[in-house]
Design a protein around this motif. Structure first.
Motif, short mmCIF file in Angstrom:
data_model
loop_
_atom_site.label_atom_id
_atom_site.label_comp_id
_atom_site.label_asym_id
_atom_site.label_seq_id
_atom_site.Cartn_x
_atom_site.Cartn_y
_atom_site.Cartn_z
N ARG A 162 0.83 -1.21 0.00
CA ARG A 162 0.00 0.00 0.00
C ARG A 162 0.87 1.26 0.00
N GLY A 163 1.92 1.24 0.80
CA GLY A 163 2.82 2.39 0.85
C GLY A 163 3.52 2.62 -0.48
N LEU A 164 3.94 1.54 -1.12
CA LEU A 164 4.63 1.66 -2.41
C LEU A 164 3.67 2.13 -3.50
N ILE A 165 2.46 1.64 -3.48
CA ILE A 165 1.47 2.00 -4.50
C ILE A 165 1.15 3.49 -4.45
N LYS A 166 1.16 4.07 -3.26
CA LYS A 166 0.88 5.51 -3.14
C LYS A 166 1.89 6.35 -3.92
N LYS A 167 3.06 5.79 -4.18
CA LYS A 167 4.12 6.52 -4.87
C LYS A 167 4.07 6.35 -6.38
N VAL A 168 3.16 5.51 -6.87
CA VAL A 168 2.98 5.35 -8.32
C VAL A 168 2.10 6.51 -8.79
N SER A 169 2.64 7.34 -9.68
CA SER A 169 1.95 8.59 -10.00
C SER A 169 1.03 8.52 -11.22
N ASN A 170 1.32 7.68 -12.20
CA ASN A 170 0.57 7.73 -13.45
C ASN A 170 -0.59 6.75 -13.55
N ILE A 171 -0.77 5.93 -12.53
CA ILE A 171 -1.84 4.93 -12.55
C ILE A 171 -2.59 5.02 -11.22
N GLU A 172 -3.91 5.11 -11.31
CA GLU A 172 -4.73 5.12 -10.10
C GLU A 172 -4.97 3.66 -9.71
N ILE A 173 -4.44 3.26 -8.56
CA ILE A 173 -4.48 1.86 -8.15
C ILE A 173 -5.34 1.71 -6.90
N GLU A 174 -6.25 0.74 -6.96
CA GLU A 174 -6.97 0.34 -5.77
C GLU A 174 -6.49 -1.04 -5.40
N ILE A 218 5.16 -3.21 -14.31
CA ILE A 218 4.34 -4.43 -14.39
C ILE A 218 2.93 -4.10 -14.87
N LEU A 219 2.34 -3.04 -14.33
CA LEU A 219 0.99 -2.68 -14.74
C LEU A 219 0.94 -2.27 -16.20
N ARG A 220 1.91 -1.51 -16.65
CA ARG A 220 1.94 -1.09 -18.06
C ARG A 220 2.19 -2.30 -18.99
N GLU A 221 3.00 -3.23 -18.53
CA GLU A 221 3.31 -4.41 -19.33
C GLU A 221 2.13 -5.36 -19.47
N TYR A 222 1.37 -5.55 -18.38
CA TYR A 222 0.36 -6.59 -18.35
C TYR A 222 -1.08 -6.12 -18.47
N LEU A 223 -1.33 -4.83 -18.34
CA LEU A 223 -2.71 -4.35 -18.43
C LEU A 223 -2.91 -3.50 -19.67
N SER A 257 12.10 -8.20 -2.78
CA SER A 257 13.08 -7.12 -2.67
C SER A 257 13.11 -6.22 -3.90
N GLU A 258 12.53 -6.68 -5.00
CA GLU A 258 12.52 -5.89 -6.25
C GLU A 258 11.29 -5.01 -6.38
N ILE A 259 10.32 -5.17 -5.49
CA ILE A 259 9.08 -4.40 -5.61
C ILE A 259 9.31 -2.98 -5.11
N ASP A 260 9.15 -2.05 -6.03
CA ASP A 260 9.21 -0.63 -5.70
C ASP A 260 8.22 0.08 -6.64
N PRO A 261 8.00 1.38 -6.46
CA PRO A 261 7.01 2.05 -7.31
C PRO A 261 7.30 1.93 -8.81
N THR A 262 8.57 1.97 -9.19
CA THR A 262 8.93 1.84 -10.61
C THR A 262 8.57 0.46 -11.13
N ALA A 263 8.88 -0.58 -10.36
CA ALA A 263 8.55 -1.96 -10.77
C ALA A 263 7.04 -2.15 -10.87
N ILE A 264 6.29 -1.61 -9.92
CA ILE A 264 4.83 -1.73 -9.95
C ILE A 264 4.28 -1.08 -11.21
#
Length: 129
Positions: free
Chosen positions: A21-33, A121-126, A111-118
């Protein structure tokens, strides 16, 4: 227009929910629930509820002794056709090489999950919505 994504996290450790949840808040271009379930049974129930799910992030090992080779096929059997990613503290086990055979789309080390990775992944798979 901002892209939207509904992610279902399935992990038996509630701390992982808080971290993601904390990492997702830092993703700026995608609104994530982020939706969270602690067990495969509650995840299957969530999917049956009809609530939107764009992607599932599945912990490799759920208590008592299940790993993605059992849980991911259960999600597919329930009818979920979207991307499923397996999260693990270690991707060294040889069975990760056969990920697709069990219905998973990708794997990522915790250990690889960070806002950039999230975001990647979303841009790649959605597909854009």
């Amino acid at each position: 227009m901002t892209q939207k994504a509904d992610i279902l996290l399935v992990d038996d450790d509630p701390a992982e929910n808080l971290i993601l949840r904390g990492l997702i808040k830092k993703v700026s271009n995608i609104e994530i629930e982020l939706h969270y379930c602690q067990t495969i049974e509650s995840a299957l129930e969530f999917l049956r509820s009809g609530k939107p799910v764009s992607m599932v992030l599945m912990d490799n090992r759920l208590q008592p002794q299940r790993d993605f080779r059992e849980t991911v096929p259960a999600l597919r059997h329930q009818g979920f056709i979207g991307p499923i990613g397996v999260i693990s503290g270690s991707l060294a086990d040889p069975y990760f090489q056969n990920l697709e055979e069990y219905g998973a789309d990708f794997r990522i080390d915790k250990s690889e999950i960070d806002p950039t990775a999230i975001e990647f992944i979303l841009r790649e798979y959605l597909a854009p919505s």
